[in-house]
Design a protein around this motif. Structure first.
Motif, PDB file in Angstrom:
ATOM      1  N   PRO A   1      62.060 -32.300 144.688  1.00  0.00           N
ATOM      2  CA  PRO A   1      61.848 -31.278 144.282  1.00  0.00           C
ATOM      3  C   PRO A   1      62.823 -29.917 144.285  1.00  0.00           C
ATOM      4  O   PRO A   1      62.614 -29.209 143.067  1.00  0.00           O
ATOM      5  CB  PRO A   1      60.496 -30.960 145.019  1.00  0.00           C
ATOM      6  CG  PRO A   1      60.518 -31.846 146.194  1.00  0.00           C
ATOM      7  CD  PRO A   1      61.590 -32.989 145.793  1.00  0.00           C
TER       8      PRO A   1
ATOM      9  N   ASN B   1      55.655 -34.888 143.095  1.00  0.00           N
ATOM     10  CA  ASN B   1      54.595 -34.581 142.302  1.00  0.00           C
ATOM     11  C   ASN B   1      55.252 -33.556 140.991  1.00  0.00           C
ATOM     12  O   ASN B   1      55.876 -32.621 141.521  1.00  0.00           O
ATOM     13  CB  ASN B   1      53.370 -34.053 143.129  1.00  0.00           C
ATOM     14  CG  ASN B   1      52.226 -33.605 142.100  1.00  0.00           C
ATOM     15  OD1 ASN B   1      52.263 -32.609 141.516  1.00  0.00           O
ATOM     16  ND2 ASN B   1      51.402 -34.443 142.204  1.00  0.00           N
TER      17      ASN B   1
ATOM     18  N   TRP C   1      53.514 -31.353 139.245  1.00  0.00           N
ATOM     19  CA  TRP C   1      52.836 -30.191 138.993  1.00  0.00           C
ATOM     20  C   TRP C   1      53.371 -29.225 139.849  1.00  0.00           C
ATOM     21  O   TRP C   1      53.536 -27.709 139.537  1.00  0.00           O
ATOM     22  CB  TRP C   1      51.366 -30.321 139.023  1.00  0.00           C
ATOM     23  CG  TRP C   1      51.049 -31.084 137.939  1.00  0.00           C
ATOM     24  CD1 TRP C   1      50.817 -32.386 137.645  1.00  0.00           C
ATOM     25  CD2 TRP C   1      50.807 -30.674 136.577  1.00  0.00           C
ATOM     26  NE1 TRP C   1      50.530 -32.682 136.275  1.00  0.00           N
ATOM     27  CE2 TRP C   1      50.428 -31.526 135.833  1.00  0.00           C
ATOM     28  CE3 TRP C   1      50.795 -29.222 136.207  1.00  0.00           C
ATOM     29  CZ2 TRP C   1      50.340 -31.262 134.297  1.00  0.00           C
ATOM     30  CZ3 TRP C   1      50.409 -28.956 134.698  1.00  0.00           C
ATOM     31  CH2 TRP C   1      50.204 -30.051 133.830  1.00  0.00           C
ATOM     32  N   PRO C   2      53.661 -29.177 141.265  1.00  0.00           N
ATOM     33  CA  PRO C   2      54.153 -28.097 141.970  1.00  0.00           C
ATOM     34  C   PRO C   2      55.400 -27.977 141.602  1.00  0.00           C
ATOM     35  O   PRO C   2      55.910 -26.588 141.573  1.00  0.00           O
ATOM     36  CB  PRO C   2      54.160 -28.833 143.616  1.00  0.00           C
ATOM     37  CG  PRO C   2      53.069 -29.621 143.444  1.00  0.00           C
ATOM     38  CD  PRO C   2      53.179 -30.430 142.019  1.00  0.00           C
TER      39      PRO C   2
ATOM     40  N   GLY D   1      55.260 -25.711 138.731  1.00  0.00           N
ATOM     41  CA  GLY D   1      54.870 -24.349 139.143  1.00  0.00           C
ATOM     42  C   GLY D   1      55.895 -23.342 139.650  1.00  0.00           C
ATOM     43  O   GLY D   1      56.236 -22.332 139.298  1.00  0.00           O
ATOM     44  N   ALA D   2      56.946 -24.336 140.366  1.00  0.00           N
ATOM     45  CA  ALA D   2      57.903 -23.597 140.920  1.00  0.00           C
ATOM     46  C   ALA D   2      58.941 -23.346 139.898  1.00  0.00           C
ATOM     47  O   ALA D   2      59.639 -21.984 139.740  1.00  0.00           O
ATOM     48  CB  ALA D   2      58.745 -24.408 142.029  1.00  0.00           C
TER      49      ALA D   2
ATOM     50  N   GLN E   1      45.182 -27.855 136.241  1.00  0.00           N
ATOM     51  CA  GLN E   1      46.658 -27.758 136.608  1.00  0.00           C
ATOM     52  C   GLN E   1      47.466 -26.822 135.365  1.00  0.00           C
ATOM     53  O   GLN E   1      48.278 -26.105 135.489  1.00  0.00           O
ATOM     54  CB  GLN E   1      47.144 -28.941 136.721  1.00  0.00           C
ATOM     55  CG  GLN E   1      46.841 -29.926 138.175  1.00  0.00           C
ATOM     56  CD  GLN E   1      47.027 -31.177 137.847  1.00  0.00           C
ATOM     57  OE1 GLN E   1      47.636 -31.560 139.240  1.00  0.00           O
ATOM     58  NE2 GLN E   1      47.430 -31.927 137.012  1.00  0.00           N
TER      59      GLN E   1
ATOM     60  N   THR F   1      46.866 -23.342 135.197  1.00  0.00           N
ATOM     61  CA  THR F   1      47.537 -22.724 136.166  1.00  0.00           C
ATOM     62  C   THR F   1      49.149 -22.462 136.005  1.00  0.00           C
ATOM     63  O   THR F   1      49.770 -21.329 135.962  1.00  0.00           O
ATOM     64  CB  THR F   1      47.432 -23.091 137.553  1.00  0.00           C
ATOM     65  OG1 THR F   1      45.982 -23.367 138.003  1.00  0.00           O
ATOM     66  CG2 THR F   1      48.042 -22.452 138.622  1.00  0.00           C
TER      67      THR F   1
END
Length: 327
Positions: A15, A51, A53-54, A57-58, A87, A90
Motif C-alpha cells: 500500500p 485492500n 479502498w484505503p 483514499g490515500a 466507499q 467517500t
C-alpha cells in the motif's frame, strides 16, 4: 484527445509503495490512474494484495489532478453493494470529484474467499445489474429500502454524498452484457480492442438517447533497459494473462493460475506483451485500442520493483511518444 493512464496494480506492490507510485505517476504526466481491487495476486510471485479502498483514499489525498478509477470492483460477493456505494462516495469526496467507480462481475480468485461459492456467468451478470441499480439509488443520498432477487437493504442511507456525482464505468465484453448493462453505466470498460463491443456500446447508447461516455481500456507492458530481463519478469509475474478472461474468471487460487500456465513459455509472453526498452513497440501495442475507439488507455508496467525506474526513466518519453503518435 486520448487520455493515457497508469495502473496501481495491487497484486504487485504494497500500500505505501502504491501511494508513492501514484504521486510519481501524476508528476510525470499521466492523465488518470486505475487501481485494481483484488483479494489475491494472480500468481504468488507477484506477492501482494492490499485492500484497494484505503489505497484509493490515500491516493485521492496525496494527488491533486489525475482522475482515479477502481478497475474494477465486484459489488456482488466480497462487498455488498451498500458498502461499495459508501466507499465510492467517500473516495469521491476525498478526490474532489476525480473518482469514477469501475464495476465488473468479478473473478473466482477474489470472490470465493467469502465462502459463498462461485455462480455461473449468467447469474453473475444478473447480480451485477441488480447491484448497480442499488448503488445508484444509494448514491442519491436518499433513504433506501430495496428488496431484490439478490440484495436487500433496510433504511440504508449514504450520509456523506459528494457534490460531484460518482460516475459508473462498467465492464462489458459481449452482447448479453451490453444488453443488460449499457443502460445502467456511464462509461464502458473493456480489456481488449474489440471493435464489436465498442460498436455495440455506441449503438445501445444512441438507441436509448444516452451520452456515450468514456471507453476505458488497459494493457500490460514490461519496460526495462534490458529486453531479456523484461521478458523474464513478464513471464514470472504475468503469464497468467495467457489464459484469457473466460479462463481467468473461474480459476480460484494463485496455485491454480500457476498450474494453468505451467507450459507458457517466455517467448509466448513476449509475443503478447511489449517487453524491453523499445517505446515504439509500446506505441504499436496501444494503437489498436485507440483505433477501436477507446478514449482512455491505462498501461500496466509489470513488476512492483520496476515501477520507480519506469516512472523516472521511461514514463515521460513514453507519454510524449503516445501523445505525438496517437493523441
Amino acid at each position: 484527445m486520448t487520455a493515457f493512464g497508469y495502473t496501481l496494480m495491487t497484486e504487485q506492490a504494497g500500500p505505501k509503495d502504491l501511494v508513492r507510485h501514484a504521486v510519481s505517476a501524476e508528476q510525470v504526466g499521466f492523465d488518470f490512474e486505475v487501481c485494481s481491487d483484488h483479494y489475491s495476486p494472480w500468481l504468488a510471485t507477484q506477492g501482494h494484495a492490499p485492500n484497494a479502498w484505503p489505497v484509493l483514499g490515500a491516493v485521492a489525498h496525496a494527488t491533486s489532478n489525475v482522475d482515479l478509477f477502481s478497475y474494477v470492483t465486484c459489488p456482488t460477493m466480497r462487498y455488498h453493494p451498500a458498502v461499495v456505494a459508501q466507499q465510492a462516495a467517500t473516495v469521491q469526496i476525498l478526490a474532489d470529484g476525480r473518482f469514477t467507480l469501475g464495476l465488473g462481475s468479478g473473478e473466482n480468485l477474489n470472490e470465493h474467499v467469502v465462502g459463498q461459492g462461485w455462480p455461473a456467468a449468467g447469474r453473475r451478470l444478473d447480480m451485477l445489474a441488480e447491484a448497480i441499480r442499488l448503488i445508484r439509488e444509494l448514491l442519491s443520498g436518499d433513504l433506501v429500502d430495496f428488496h431484490g432477487e439478490y440484495f436487500s437493504v433496510d433504511s440504508a442511507r449514504v450520509w456523506d454524498v459528494p457534490d460531484v456525482p460518482v460516475g459508473l464505468a462498467v465492464s462489458m465484453t459481449g452482447d448479453r452484457s451490453l444488453e443488460q448493462l449499457a443502460v445502467l453505466a456511464d462509461h464502458l470498460v473493456n480489456t481488449a480492442p474489440d471493435r464489436d463491443v465498442i460498436h455495440g456500446w455506441h449503438s445501445a447508447r444512441q438507441g436509448m438517447g444516452l451520452a456515450e461516455g468514456r471507453i476505458i481500456g488497459q494493457l500490460p507492458i514490461c519496460w526495462d533497459p534490458d529486453r531479456d530481463t523484461a521478458i523474464a519478469r513478464a513471464h514470472d509475474q504475468f503469464r497468467w494473462f495467457a489464459g484469457g478472461w473466460s479462463v481467468n474468471a473461474d480459476l480460484p487460487t494463485p496455485a491454480g493460475f500457476a498450474a494453468a500456465t505451467e507450459f507458457v513459455r517466455p517467448e509466448d509472453v513476449a509475443a503478447e506483451i511489449p517487453c524491453g526498452p523499445d517505446l515504439d513497440a509500446v506505441v504499436a501495442a496501444v494503437k489498436p485500442y485507440r483505433d477501436a475507439g477507446f478514449t482512455d488507455i491505462a498501461l500496466v508496467q509489470i513488476g512492483g520493483d520496476s515501477q520507480d525506474r519506469f516512472l523516472a526513466e521511461a514514463a515521460e518519453p513514453l507519454l510524449n511518444a503516445l501523445r505525438s503518435e496517437l493523441g
